[in-house]
Design an enzyme around this catalytic site. Structure first.
Site, PDB file in Angstrom:
ATOM      1  N   LYS A 125      -6.642  23.114   6.904  1.00  0.00           N
ATOM      2  CA  LYS A 125      -7.391  22.597   8.047  1.00  0.00           C
ATOM      3  C   LYS A 125      -7.675  23.693   9.076  1.00  0.00           C
ATOM      4  O   LYS A 125      -8.637  23.623   9.810  1.00  0.00           O
ATOM      5  CB  LYS A 125      -6.661  21.420   8.672  1.00  0.00           C
ATOM      6  CG  LYS A 125      -6.499  20.288   7.656  1.00  0.00           C
ATOM      7  CD  LYS A 125      -6.470  18.927   8.225  1.00  0.00           C
ATOM      8  CE  LYS A 125      -6.690  17.855   7.169  1.00  0.00           C
ATOM      9  NZ  LYS A 125      -5.821  17.939   5.989  1.00  0.00           N
TER      10      LYS A 125
HETATM   11  C1  LIG Z   1      -6.120  17.308   4.790  1.00  0.00           C
HETATM   12  C2  LIG Z   1      -5.493  17.847   3.557  1.00  0.00           C
HETATM   13  C3  LIG Z   1      -5.981  17.527   2.262  1.00  0.00           C
HETATM   14  C4  LIG Z   1      -7.131  16.561   2.049  1.00  0.00           C
HETATM   15  O1  LIG Z   1      -8.370  17.076   2.460  1.00  0.00           O
HETATM   16  P1  LIG Z   1      -9.599  16.099   2.743  1.00  0.00           P
HETATM   17  O2  LIG Z   1     -10.623  16.959   3.357  1.00  0.00           O
HETATM   18  O3  LIG Z   1      -9.093  15.035   3.678  1.00  0.00           O
HETATM   19  O4  LIG Z   1     -10.021  15.528   1.419  1.00  0.00           O
HETATM   20  C5  LIG Z   1      -5.377  18.114   1.166  1.00  0.00           C
HETATM   21  N1  LIG Z   1      -4.317  18.940   1.307  1.00  0.00           N
HETATM   22  C6  LIG Z   1      -3.810  19.259   2.510  1.00  0.00           C
HETATM   23  C7  LIG Z   1      -2.617  20.147   2.592  1.00  0.00           C
HETATM   24  C8  LIG Z   1      -4.373  18.732   3.682  1.00  0.00           C
HETATM   25  O5  LIG Z   1      -3.853  19.046   4.882  1.00  0.00           O
END
Ligand SMILES: *Cc1c(COP(=O)(O)O)cnc(C)c1O
Length: 483
Positions: free
Chosen positions: A125
């Protein structure tokens, strides 16, 4: 570049076709839809050839320029260069890779891991959120405005938002988290931030209680306007746009420079809210030679079910499992509407009909529609993984390649195995570092995960958090008292 809503608000004329900065600070379109570019910019073979040798920041600029036409080029360049630095994305597995920002590790010929978790909070993120922090600060200063970001988190999103917004002028963050429900590491990551513009509120309740408070505050239009309440959730278009960049970066790293730039690559993506893989879909629509987009879920398999059956059936909160890949524990996928908009030929009336059912708590079924057959044209396939698979995959990758992967990456790795094809490089997106999920790593490997040096002992740092009852009025009073 102008933007349109998946639910058709733009059909009323040009005023409803905002530009990038008009939608940067907001969330949903006024009609409840999600914003998308009016059309996807196409990338030429000549551009691909030129881009291959660019640094991450240069590549980011080349791509973002196509989507952001209302920030002067020199300003955008300064923002991007400030964001994608080796200093910010410094937690690379391999020493010396820091300038790559997202280094590619080859496990065996044709099988790669793309590290997206080298930022301040060790989860992917950061890739988008760090850019968002700098874009917010720039745009707020330009307008002479301020924003108060109110969010709810059970882990990754909240810390990524806080590390992106800390110290930013014009931005305050109020982040709600369920008291005692996060790991000691996650708590320390968030609560040890000392920046004056960051406020952690631990709610006596569950994550859903936190989310309900955010909704209650957002539904109070007068309060929302008076206190300039905003959000940074996964439907934010700028976050999706920022995630497109690393699909290009990963594609360059996994292909040979043979002058043609037409080699196909498959990507396996651990998915929850469909934000990450939606960026992959857009990269493919731009002309990046992506063969398959492999969507991997955990036990919360609402998206895997859709790609297998054509039925999209969001779950009730009570049906949502608490799993060992918790950042994918979703009941519905908030960005999914963006892909379905493209699938139905960008017909807002079709979206209004389908989401009319979803928003009323129901499901939709594409069987018997012409759209189902088009799914394969978009390259999507899917699979799911459960706790025991996750443990076995973490073990296999450790034994075979001496590389420790986290639980979310393990879900993507396992599903990737089912779709490997000779001659097509497979890139598994690594979305978090194992240290964030130490308990499951211990269960799988019988040892503690490695911890980047600058996280040593963070649990012992002083923490700043206010504990409150699950009461929206009390949260409002807390915010109002800090203006
Ligand atoms: C948020 C997240 C995901 C999922 O990603 P999306 O964009 O919501 O599909 C997968 N792995 C981790 C570690 C995350 O923080």
């Amino acid at each position: 570049m102008r933007y349109i809503s998946t639910r058709g608000a733009h059909e009323n004329g040009n005023a409803a076709r905002p530009q990038f900065c008009d939608i940067l600070l907001g969330g949903l379109a006024p009609d409840g839809g999600l914003y998308l570019p009016e059309q996807y910019p196409r990338v030429t073979a000549a551009e691909l050839a030129e881009w291959r040798t660019l640094s991450y920041a240069e590549l980011a600029l080349a791509i973002l320029k196509k989507f952001i036409t209302d920030i002067p080029a020199a300003d955008l360049e300064a923002i991007v260069k400030r964001t994608y630095t080796a200093e910010i994305y410094r937690h690379c597995r391999a020493e010396g890779d820091a300038n790559d920002i997202t280094p590619l590790t080859t496990l065996e010929p044709g099988l790669h891991l793309l590290e997206l978790s080298n930022g301040p909070t060790l989860a992917f993120k950061d890739m988008a959120m760090q850019l968002l922090g700098n874009l917010f600060e720039y745009e707020l200063a330009r307008r002479g405005e301020q924003i108060n970001i109110l969010g709810a988190t059970s882990g990754d999103t909240g810390s990524a938002a806080e590390y992106a917004m800390r110290g930013k002028r014009g931005v305050r963050v109020f982040m709600l988290s369920p008291e005692g429900k996060m790991s000691a590491f996650q708590r320390a990551q968030m609560y040890s931030l000392a920046d004056e513009n960051i406020h952690n509120i631990a709610i006596r309740g569950m994550f859903d209680d936190c989310q309900d408070i955010v909704k209650a505050v957002a539904n109070d239009a007068a309060f929302k306007a008076q206190y300039k309440i905003g959000a940074v959730n996964s439907i934010n278009w700028a976050r999706v746009a920022a995630q497109i960049i690393y699909y290009f970066k990963g594609w360059f790293a996994a292909t040979r420079d043979d002058g043609n730039n037409d080699e196909q690559v498959s990507f396996s993506v651990p998915s929850g809210n469909f934000g990450n893989i939606c960026a992959g879909h857009i990269a493919r629509m731009m002309g990046l030679p992506i063969r398959r987009l492999i969507l991997a879920t955990n036990e919360n398999d609402v998206l895997d079910e859709f790609f297998r059956t054509g039925i999209y059936r969001p779950r009730k909160t009570a049906e949502t499992h608490v799993t060992s890949s918790p950042s994918m524990d979703i009941s519905k996928a908030s960005n999914f509407e963006r892909f379905i908009f493209d699938l139905v030929g960008r017909d807002p009336a079709a979206i209004r009909e389908l989401w009319g059912k979803v928003d009323a708590g129901g499901a939709f079924d594409l069987n018997g529609t012409p759209w189902l057959a088009r799914l394969s044209e978009f390259g999507f396939v899917s699979g799911r993984s459960a706790h025991a698979d996750r443990l076995a995959t973490i073990r296999t990758v450790w034994q075979r390649y001496q590389i420790m992967i986290d639980t979310h990456t393990a879900d993507a790795f396992r599903v990737a195995q089912q779709y490997r094809e000779t001659g097509v490089p497979m890139v598994v997106l690594e979305t978090a570092q194992p240290v964030k999920f130490a308990e499951t790593i211990r269960e799988a490997l019988g040892r503690d995960p490695d911890r980047p040096a600058d996280f040593a002992g963070i649990e012992a740092l002083p923490q700043r958090v206010t504990v409150m009852d699950a009461d929206a009025d009390a949260v409002k009073a807390f915010i109002a008292a800090r203006m």
